[in-house]
Every structure is written in structure tokens, then in C-alpha cells.
Scaffold this motif. Structure first.
Motif, PDB file in Angstrom:
ATOM      1  N   LEU A   1      -3.878  -5.653  23.494  1.00 21.47           N
ATOM      2  CA  LEU A   1      -2.936  -5.598  22.376  1.00 21.47           C
ATOM      3  C   LEU A   1      -1.585  -6.193  22.773  1.00 21.47           C
ATOM      4  CD1 LEU A   1      -2.375  -4.835  19.473  1.00 21.47           C
ATOM      5  CD2 LEU A   1      -1.766  -2.528  20.268  1.00 21.47           C
ATOM      6  N   ALA A   2      -1.140  -5.896  23.988  1.00 26.46           N
ATOM      7  CA  ALA A   2       0.133  -6.451  24.461  1.00 26.46           C
ATOM      8  C   ALA A   2       0.072  -7.978  24.508  1.00 26.46           C
ATOM      9  CB  ALA A   2       0.476  -5.885  25.838  1.00 26.46           C
ATOM     10  N   LYS A  13       0.255  -9.393  21.012  1.00 30.00           N
ATOM     11  CA  LYS A  13       1.612  -9.314  20.463  1.00 30.00           C
ATOM     12  C   LYS A  13       2.509 -10.419  21.032  1.00 30.00           C
ATOM     13  CE  LYS A  13       1.558  -4.442  19.199  1.00 30.00           C
ATOM     14  NZ  LYS A  13       2.198  -3.125  19.373  1.00 30.00           N
ATOM     15  N   TRP A  32       1.427 -13.555  19.255  1.00 24.67           N
ATOM     16  CA  TRP A  32       1.897 -13.541  17.863  1.00 24.67           C
ATOM     17  C   TRP A  32       3.385 -13.861  17.795  1.00 24.67           C
ATOM     18  CZ3 TRP A  32      -0.496 -13.621  13.354  1.00 24.67           C
ATOM     19  CH2 TRP A  32       0.241 -13.363  12.210  1.00 24.67           C
ATOM     20  N   ARG A  33       4.183 -13.226  18.666  1.00 19.66           N
ATOM     21  CA  ARG A  33       5.623 -13.462  18.689  1.00 19.66           C
ATOM     22  C   ARG A  33       5.922 -14.926  19.010  1.00 19.66           C
ATOM     23  NH1 ARG A  33       7.220 -10.714  23.044  1.00 19.66           N
ATOM     24  NH2 ARG A  33       6.959  -8.736  21.987  1.00 19.66           N
ATOM     25  N   ASP A  64       8.761  -7.365  13.178  1.00 21.69           N
ATOM     26  CA  ASP A  64       8.747  -5.974  13.647  1.00 21.69           C
ATOM     27  C   ASP A  64       7.500  -5.226  13.178  1.00 21.69           C
ATOM     28  OD1 ASP A  64      11.224  -6.509  14.758  1.00 21.69           O
ATOM     29  OD2 ASP A  64      12.336  -5.602  13.090  1.00 21.69           O
ATOM     30  N   PHE A 103       4.540  -6.456  12.494  1.00 18.17           N
ATOM     31  CA  PHE A 103       3.366  -6.920  13.222  1.00 18.17           C
ATOM     32  C   PHE A 103       3.356  -6.368  14.645  1.00 18.17           C
ATOM     33  CE2 PHE A 103       3.774 -10.263   9.970  1.00 18.17           C
ATOM     34  CZ  PHE A 103       2.507 -10.179   9.429  1.00 18.17           C
ATOM     35  N   LEU A 104       4.518  -6.303  15.257  1.00 18.32           N
ATOM     36  CA  LEU A 104       4.592  -5.825  16.631  1.00 18.32           C
ATOM     37  C   LEU A 104       4.443  -4.307  16.725  1.00 18.32           C
ATOM     38  CD1 LEU A 104       7.400  -8.141  18.025  1.00 18.32           C
ATOM     39  CD2 LEU A 104       4.920  -8.411  18.188  1.00 18.32           C
TER      40      LEU A 104
END
Length: 85
Positions: free
Chosen positions: A15-16, A19, A22-23, A65, A67-68
Motif C-alpha cells: 500500500l505504501a 501511494k 499515485w502521488r 489527501d 487517495f492517500l
């Protein structure tokens, strides 16, 4: 792979990594988007969309924010819902 996510979820590390990706892609979109030849095209596009559809151009600063903030449990729940037999 999808069955594994439905049954076991994903790890905190997975997941990290998602993220971070994605960012990174969000910021790349802001810089170029689909109009890579035009600086900040992605930013202009998102501002226009958030203004037109949501009347909230400031979402360009805060949408990431949400999404994260996604949790491992939410990922597993969504996978189970979407891929249920």
C-alpha cells in the motif's frame, strides 16, 4: 492475484508503494498531463474540471489527501465488492 487481494488484502508495504506511485503520477499530471508540450496543462485541466463539475477549484490542492488516506482494509473491501462472484 485478485483472489489473493480479496482473501488476504495487501501488505502495508504494498500500500505504501502504491501511494508513492499515485502521488508521483498526480504531480506528473499537474506538470504536464496529456498536453506534455504545454507546461502546467494538467494543472489547468484539473482546475477547469474541478471548477466546472464541482465548483471547487481548490480541490486541486486537497484531492490527493483522500487517495492517500485509503487503508488496507478499504482496498480489500473494494476488491471483494468489485470482484465478488
Amino acid at each position: 492475484m485478485i483472489r489473493d487481494v480479496c482473501e488476504n488484502g495487501i501488505s502495508a508495504d504494498e500500500l505504501a508503494q502504491l501511494k508513492v506511485k499515485w502521488r508521483s503520477e498526480y504531480y506528473a499530471t499537474l506538470e504536464g498531463g496529456r498536453g506534455g508540450y504545454l507546461p502546467k496543462f494538467g494543472l489547468m485541466h484539473l482546475l477547469a474540471c474541478f471548477t466546472l463539475f464541482d465548483n471547487q477549484p481548490q480541490l486541486v490542492n486537497t484531492i490527493l489527501d483522500g487517495f492517500l488516506a485509503v487503508t488496507r482494509e478499504e482496498v480489500q473491501s473494494a476488491a471483494q465488492k468489485i470482484f465478488a462472484k
